[in-house]
Design a protein around this motif. Structure first.
Motif, PDB file in Angstrom:
ATOM      1  N   THR A 183      -7.972  -7.324  -1.248  1.00 25.57           N
ATOM      2  CA  THR A 183      -7.115  -6.815  -2.301  1.00 25.57           C
ATOM      3  C   THR A 183      -7.846  -5.674  -2.978  1.00 25.57           C
ATOM      4  O   THR A 183      -8.947  -5.878  -3.491  1.00 25.57           O
ATOM      5  CB  THR A 183      -6.825  -7.931  -3.329  1.00 25.57           C
ATOM      6  OG1 THR A 183      -6.220  -9.018  -2.636  1.00 25.57           O
ATOM      7  CG2 THR A 183      -5.895  -7.430  -4.416  1.00 25.57           C
ATOM      8  N   LEU A 184      -7.281  -4.496  -2.934  1.00 24.43           N
ATOM      9  CA  LEU A 184      -7.892  -3.392  -3.680  1.00 24.43           C
ATOM     10  C   LEU A 184      -6.896  -2.273  -3.900  1.00 24.43           C
ATOM     11  O   LEU A 184      -5.880  -2.187  -3.218  1.00 24.43           O
ATOM     12  CB  LEU A 184      -9.167  -2.888  -2.990  1.00 24.43           C
ATOM     13  CG  LEU A 184      -9.158  -2.227  -1.625  1.00 24.43           C
ATOM     14  CD1 LEU A 184      -8.989  -0.736  -1.739  1.00 24.43           C
ATOM     15  CD2 LEU A 184     -10.491  -2.494  -0.950  1.00 24.43           C
ATOM     16  N   ASP A 185      -7.203  -1.451  -4.882  1.00 22.84           N
ATOM     17  CA  ASP A 185      -6.351  -0.313  -5.212  1.00 22.84           C
ATOM     18  C   ASP A 185      -7.089   0.981  -4.914  1.00 22.84           C
ATOM     19  O   ASP A 185      -8.291   1.073  -5.134  1.00 22.84           O
ATOM     20  CB  ASP A 185      -6.019  -0.316  -6.715  1.00 22.84           C
ATOM     21  CG  ASP A 185      -5.095  -1.468  -7.066  1.00 22.84           C
ATOM     22  OD1 ASP A 185      -4.392  -1.947  -6.158  1.00 22.84           O
ATOM     23  OD2 ASP A 185      -5.095  -1.877  -8.242  1.00 22.84           O
ATOM     24  N   ILE A 186      -6.362   1.950  -4.418  1.00 22.63           N
ATOM     25  CA  ILE A 186      -6.942   3.282  -4.256  1.00 22.63           C
ATOM     26  C   ILE A 186      -6.194   4.200  -5.207  1.00 22.63           C
ATOM     27  O   ILE A 186      -4.967   4.290  -5.153  1.00 22.63           O
ATOM     28  CB  ILE A 186      -6.828   3.763  -2.793  1.00 22.63           C
ATOM     29  CG1 ILE A 186      -7.524   2.772  -1.865  1.00 22.63           C
ATOM     30  CG2 ILE A 186      -7.433   5.152  -2.654  1.00 22.63           C
ATOM     31  CD1 ILE A 186      -7.283   3.011  -0.401  1.00 22.63           C
ATOM     32  N   VAL A 200      -6.817  10.233 -14.351  1.00 21.11           N
ATOM     33  CA  VAL A 200      -5.833   9.697 -13.410  1.00 21.11           C
ATOM     34  C   VAL A 200      -6.119   8.225 -13.117  1.00 21.11           C
ATOM     35  O   VAL A 200      -5.633   7.665 -12.161  1.00 21.11           O
ATOM     36  CB  VAL A 200      -5.820  10.499 -12.089  1.00 21.11           C
ATOM     37  CG1 VAL A 200      -5.264  11.865 -12.313  1.00 21.11           C
ATOM     38  CG2 VAL A 200      -7.189  10.552 -11.483  1.00 21.11           C
ATOM     39  N   ASP A 201      -6.913   7.638 -13.985  1.00 17.64           N
ATOM     40  CA  ASP A 201      -7.422   6.303 -13.755  1.00 17.64           C
ATOM     41  C   ASP A 201      -6.336   5.297 -13.400  1.00 17.64           C
ATOM     42  O   ASP A 201      -6.508   4.463 -12.531  1.00 17.64           O
ATOM     43  CB  ASP A 201      -8.175   5.851 -15.006  1.00 17.64           C
ATOM     44  CG  ASP A 201      -9.273   4.878 -14.641  1.00 17.64           C
ATOM     45  OD1 ASP A 201      -9.688   4.924 -13.472  1.00 17.64           O
ATOM     46  OD2 ASP A 201      -9.681   4.111 -15.503  1.00 17.64           O
ATOM     47  N   ASN A 202      -5.249   5.382 -14.086  1.00 23.67           N
ATOM     48  CA  ASN A 202      -4.256   4.318 -13.920  1.00 23.67           C
ATOM     49  C   ASN A 202      -3.283   4.576 -12.782  1.00 23.67           C
ATOM     50  O   ASN A 202      -2.513   3.700 -12.423  1.00 23.67           O
ATOM     51  CB  ASN A 202      -3.477   4.156 -15.220  1.00 23.67           C
ATOM     52  CG  ASN A 202      -4.413   3.756 -16.338  1.00 23.67           C
ATOM     53  OD1 ASN A 202      -5.354   2.996 -16.112  1.00 23.67           O
ATOM     54  ND2 ASN A 202      -4.190   4.301 -17.518  1.00 23.67           N
ATOM     55  N   GLN A 203      -3.322   5.755 -12.250  1.00 24.92           N
ATOM     56  CA  GLN A 203      -2.360   6.058 -11.208  1.00 24.92           C
ATOM     57  C   GLN A 203      -2.833   5.529  -9.867  1.00 24.92           C
ATOM     58  O   GLN A 203      -3.663   6.136  -9.205  1.00 24.92           O
ATOM     59  CB  GLN A 203      -2.157   7.555 -11.125  1.00 24.92           C
ATOM     60  CG  GLN A 203      -0.902   8.002 -11.829  1.00 24.92           C
ATOM     61  CD  GLN A 203      -0.707   9.462 -11.621  1.00 24.92           C
ATOM     62  OE1 GLN A 203      -1.583  10.254 -11.923  1.00 24.92           O
ATOM     63  NE2 GLN A 203       0.434   9.833 -11.081  1.00 24.92           N
ATOM     64  N   VAL A 204      -2.305   4.385  -9.498  1.00 25.44           N
ATOM     65  CA  VAL A 204      -2.691   3.791  -8.231  1.00 25.44           C
ATOM     66  C   VAL A 204      -1.802   4.364  -7.138  1.00 25.44           C
ATOM     67  O   VAL A 204      -0.578   4.366  -7.264  1.00 25.44           O
ATOM     68  CB  VAL A 204      -2.560   2.264  -8.292  1.00 25.44           C
ATOM     69  CG1 VAL A 204      -2.797   1.657  -6.931  1.00 25.44           C
ATOM     70  CG2 VAL A 204      -3.525   1.706  -9.313  1.00 25.44           C
ATOM     71  N   LEU A 205      -2.417   4.867  -6.087  1.00 24.39           N
ATOM     72  CA  LEU A 205      -1.625   5.453  -5.009  1.00 24.39           C
ATOM     73  C   LEU A 205      -1.343   4.413  -3.930  1.00 24.39           C
ATOM     74  O   LEU A 205      -0.210   4.153  -3.574  1.00 24.39           O
ATOM     75  CB  LEU A 205      -2.365   6.658  -4.413  1.00 24.39           C
ATOM     76  CG  LEU A 205      -1.571   7.460  -3.396  1.00 24.39           C
ATOM     77  CD1 LEU A 205      -0.437   8.201  -4.075  1.00 24.39           C
ATOM     78  CD2 LEU A 205      -2.466   8.450  -2.675  1.00 24.39           C
ATOM     79  N   VAL A 206      -2.420   3.817  -3.427  1.00 26.04           N
ATOM     80  CA  VAL A 206      -2.271   2.808  -2.385  1.00 26.04           C
ATOM     81  C   VAL A 206      -2.792   1.501  -2.942  1.00 26.04           C
ATOM     82  O   VAL A 206      -3.869   1.460  -3.532  1.00 26.04           O
ATOM     83  CB  VAL A 206      -3.078   3.185  -1.127  1.00 26.04           C
ATOM     84  CG1 VAL A 206      -2.854   2.174  -0.026  1.00 26.04           C
ATOM     85  CG2 VAL A 206      -2.710   4.566  -0.652  1.00 26.04           C
ATOM     86  N   TYR A 257       2.709   1.616  -1.576  1.00 25.24           N
ATOM     87  CA  TYR A 257       2.364   3.029  -1.666  1.00 25.24           C
ATOM     88  C   TYR A 257       3.165   3.646  -2.790  1.00 25.24           C
ATOM     89  O   TYR A 257       4.392   3.595  -2.776  1.00 25.24           O
ATOM     90  CB  TYR A 257       2.657   3.748  -0.344  1.00 25.24           C
ATOM     91  CG  TYR A 257       2.149   5.165  -0.339  1.00 25.24           C
ATOM     92  CD1 TYR A 257       0.827   5.431  -0.012  1.00 25.24           C
ATOM     93  CD2 TYR A 257       2.972   6.213  -0.704  1.00 25.24           C
ATOM     94  CE1 TYR A 257       0.344   6.718  -0.040  1.00 25.24           C
ATOM     95  CE2 TYR A 257       2.493   7.503  -0.735  1.00 25.24           C
ATOM     96  CZ  TYR A 257       1.178   7.748  -0.397  1.00 25.24           C
ATOM     97  OH  TYR A 257       0.689   9.028  -0.435  1.00 25.24           O
ATOM     98  N   ASN A 258       2.487   4.217  -3.761  1.00 24.44           N
ATOM     99  CA  ASN A 258       3.142   4.856  -4.895  1.00 24.44           C
ATOM    100  C   ASN A 258       4.132   3.918  -5.579  1.00 24.44           C
ATOM    101  O   ASN A 258       5.239   4.309  -5.935  1.00 24.44           O
ATOM    102  CB  ASN A 258       3.870   6.108  -4.412  1.00 24.44           C
ATOM    103  CG  ASN A 258       3.411   7.322  -5.189  1.00 24.44           C
ATOM    104  OD1 ASN A 258       2.808   7.181  -6.256  1.00 24.44           O
ATOM    105  ND2 ASN A 258       3.696   8.492  -4.664  1.00 24.44           N
ATOM    106  N   GLY A 259       3.747   2.651  -5.684  1.00 27.64           N
ATOM    107  CA  GLY A 259       4.598   1.687  -6.373  1.00 27.64           C
ATOM    108  C   GLY A 259       5.680   1.062  -5.520  1.00 27.64           C
ATOM    109  O   GLY A 259       6.358   0.141  -5.952  1.00 27.64           O
ATOM    110  N   LYS A 260       5.852   1.551  -4.299  1.00 26.48           N
ATOM    111  CA  LYS A 260       6.887   0.988  -3.433  1.00 26.48           C
ATOM    112  C   LYS A 260       6.252   0.196  -2.300  1.00 26.48           C
ATOM    113  O   LYS A 260       5.265   0.638  -1.697  1.00 26.48           O
ATOM    114  CB  LYS A 260       7.748   2.103  -2.835  1.00 26.48           C
ATOM    115  CG  LYS A 260       9.019   2.355  -3.644  1.00 26.48           C
ATOM    116  CD  LYS A 260       9.888   3.387  -2.954  1.00 26.48           C
ATOM    117  CE  LYS A 260       9.791   4.710  -3.699  1.00 26.48           C
ATOM    118  NZ  LYS A 260      10.147   5.872  -2.977  1.00 26.48           N
ATOM    119  N   VAL A 261       6.823  -0.974  -2.007  1.00 33.07           N
ATOM    120  CA  VAL A 261       6.293  -1.790  -0.926  1.00 33.07           C
ATOM    121  C   VAL A 261       6.649  -1.141   0.408  1.00 33.07           C
ATOM    122  O   VAL A 261       7.782  -0.715   0.622  1.00 33.07           O
ATOM    123  CB  VAL A 261       6.880  -3.214  -0.989  1.00 33.07           C
ATOM    124  CG1 VAL A 261       6.429  -4.027   0.216  1.00 33.07           C
ATOM    125  CG2 VAL A 261       6.468  -3.890  -2.275  1.00 33.07           C
TER     126      VAL A 261
END
Lengths: 337, 333
Positions: free
Chosen positions: A40-43, A10-16, A79-83
């Motif tokens: 700046t970071l991705d979860i 699931v590495d590429n699936q950024v949630l937040v 969140y899930n690709g949406k601002v």
């Protein structure tokens, strides 16, 4: 090991995703307290991101900004690709259906006038989930999920111990079936024997419900245990970010090194062998901070460049980010070894 | 090694509207000269009450010493009057607390607070006392001590306040220093500084220390001997090595296993102790830990286990240590 493999998938699936998040507080007399300064970071989906740092480093503020409790001064939350524009009531309402928080103090975060059942059901009511009878059913289910009895639904928070209250807080967070939970020091107010109960519960729930956690704590042993990746904060900045095994095996930032060295180990022999690398000084005030690296004042290896120029977060090893001028120059030699 | 402090079968109760709380229920321990004894336990186990009783700091009533004796450098604390206690506190025994902000007087300069303590117990002129205060602040490694002495507690950071507290506690060179959760309110890097300082103070002055904490890491760093308390009783006592490497009591064993360390595998589940500590309004009839213990037997619920000597002063309170308990089952845990 199965977990690691799962994470790769699931590495590429950024949630937040946080982009340049800043939170400044006006403290009067024209002074600004920069609690969170450009993070700046991705979860990623399904992971646990541990956030560590000393008190006043802005880790709780970051958690609250992520939850929309504070409006960020600057920056963007995706969140899930949406601002998500947390100033818009509608956006925030929809977002709160997905993201929940567990607070540090189980004594202050539960309304003393509401029964446990009402506390847990409130979120479902707000979001119009289920009818009344089904909601009641859900409350019972949730109480059992977190290891309490259904009879507890009619009681009030003061009738419970700290560990039980924290379970109520967890049940409340789970009630609306969120995908993402911010755990803001969920165990630091609890006793040692109760801490492991709550940690086990959080891990079990993650496995069962596929939750994503942002786990804020100052206890490094517990963060290491629960997190897939760890972010180290100092005075509002991210100083190091890497997989948790990587960060312990190759600690690069001088602050992270000092932080890890100062954790007491419950083992007298190892404690005696440990080299005394005690960090001097205190955390400086985040009000009107000086330019340059914020850690320069306490850093044993600080140079003139550190005091003049703020280091940016760079990837020095695969998936290992550090904000330090000194690491750059040392990068070739030790990193390859 | 002469004992600085000897506590024998101490019972302390609090009379409340809801009934009598048996906070400390028969505690026996001793502290040798220059020794560090750590008392470990969860909140409500009576560790702080024990410490406060040694200094007679808990208001009586509601607190009550029901039984037992406390012998501090040959002085009988239980019988001592308040007036005698005022002389004993500071000179023979002093204490540092968890929260340094609430223990320092916010309206007085730190230097002034120090000189107050010094002139109370030592014959010194005001000038000398002032110099002594600065010397003490230097000893606890406060930078620019002379300048800092003229500042108020709110101008100090958390770590510096705790240093000032230590300076104050050491001002009359007491025989025994009681540190009640001295680093709990502090950050890890500051905690490391304070622990280093306490080790230094002990080395330089030879003071015995009672360290009260729930953090086993801090214990491993400082303590010579450890007493594990649970529900108002000492469950196990021994040297730090005994407790960490050869724990005998199931509570100590579970406590040590429930802590994740840096090496704990993430896929491994943490050992947790189910349930919560017993209610001290109505203490259980048998062993206090029985309801949470994995090895609980019928006997445990009915009868309180005596203290067994495992060897070399290592003692534990558990029926499984009874000489008639089958050996093969002991190995099986």
């Amino acid at each position: 090991m199965a977990e690691t493999a799962n994470n790769q998938a699931v590495d590429n699936q950024v949630l937040v995703s946080l982009h340049d998040i800043c939170k400044y507080f006006n403290v009067g007399r024209g002074k600004t307290l920069k609690a969170v300064d450009g993070i700046t970071l991705d979860i990623r989906k399904g992971e646990t991101l541990g956030v560590v740092g000393e008190s006043g480093c802005g880790k709780s503020t970051l958690g609250r900004v992520v939850m929309g409790i504070y409006h960020p001064t600057k920056g963007q939350l995706t969140y899930n690709g949406k601002v998500v524009d947390l100033k818009k009531t509608r956006d925030r309402f929809n977002y709160s259906k997905k993201a929940q928080i567990i607070f540090q103090d189980p004594y202050a975060s539960l309304n003393p006038r509401m029964t446990v059942g009402d506390i847990i059901a409130e979120g479902m009511e707000i979001h119009g989930m289920y009818d009344k009878a089904r909601r009641q059913e859900r409350v019972y289910e949730l109480l059992e999920t977190v290891g309490l009895n259904r009879e507890h639904a009619n009681r009030f928070p003061h009738e419970f111990s700290g560990g039980q209250r924290q379970r109520i807080g967890i049940a409340r967070a789970l009630a609306i079936e969120p995908e993402f939970i911010v755990c803001d020091e969920p165990i630091s107010a609890l006793d040692v024997s109760i801490q492991s109960q709550v940690i086990n519960l959080l891990k079990e729930l993650q496995g069962k419900l596929g939750l994503t956690y942002m786990f804020i704590a100052h206890d490094l042993n517990i963060v290491k245990y629960i997190s897939d990746r760890i972010a180290v904060m100092y005075l509002g900045n991210l100083v190091e970010l890497a997989d948790s095994d990587e960060i312990y095996a190759h600690t690069l930032h001088p602050y992270s090194q000092a932080l890890l060295a100062s954790v007491p180990i419950p083992d007298p022999d190892r404690e005696a062998q440990k080299k005394a690398t005690v960090l001097g000084g205190d955390v400086p005030s985040p009000i009107n901070p000086k330019p340059g690296c914020k850690f320069a004042g306490r850093c044993p290896r600080a140079t003139d460049r550190c005091r003049a120029e703020t280091p940016a977060l760079r990837e020095v090893r695969p998936h290992h980010f550090v904000a330090c001028h000194l690491v750059e120059s040392e990068q070739e030699a030790p990193a390859q070894a | 090694m002469a004992d600085v402090l000897k506590v024998e079968n101490l019972h302390v109760s609090f009379d409340t509207y809801a009934g009598e709380v048996h906070a400390v229920r028969g505690v026996t321990f001793h502290v040798g000269e220059g020794e560090v004894l750590a008392i470990v336990g969860e909140s409500g186990c009576g560790k702080s009450v024990t410490a406060q009783t040694i200094m007679k700091l808990n208001p009586m009533p509601p607190a009550r010493i029901k039984e037992g004796s406390i012998d501090l450098c040959g002085k009988d604390i239980v019988a001592a009057s308040e007036k005698e206690m005022q002389d004993i506190r500071g000179r023979l025994v002093s204490m540092i607390f968890q929260d340094p902000m609430t223990c320092l007087n916010p309206t007085m300069k730190v230097g002034k607070q120090l000189t107050e303590a010094i002139s109370q117990h030592r014959k010194m002129t005001r000038e000398e006392a002032k110099k002594e205060a600065v010397r003490l602040l230097e000893m606890v490694q406060i930078p620019n001590a002379a300048e800092r002495a003229e500042m108020y507690p709110h101008e100090y950071s958390g770590g510096m306040r705790q240093r000032a507290m230590i300076a104050m506690a050491m001002s009359c060179e007491p025989k025994l220093l009681i540190a009640d959760e001295p680093t709990t309110a502090l950050d890890v890097t500051i905690q490391a500084q304070i622990m280093q300082l306490m080790a230094k103070v002990r080395k330089e002055t030879g003071t015995a220390i009672i360290l009260i904490t729930h953090d086993l890491g801090v214990v491993a760093n400082l303590a010579d001997r450890v007493a594990v308390m649970y529900a108002g009783k000492i469950m196990e006592t021994g040297t730090a090595e005994d407790i960490f490497y050869r724990p005998q009591h199931p509570y100590t064993q579970a406590l040590l296993k429930s802590l994740p360390t840096v090496d704990t595998d993430r896929s491994e589940k943490l050992v947790s102790i189910a349930g919560t500590p017993p209610d001290l309004f109505a203490p259980p009839k048998g062993c206090e830990f029985a309801s949470r213990c994995d090895h609980c037997m019928k006997l445990c619920k009915q009868h309180v286990p005596p203290t067994y000597d495992v060897g070399g002063g290592h003692m534990a309170r558990c029926w499984r240590l009874h000489p008639d308990f089958p050996k093969d089952q002991k190995e099986g845990n």
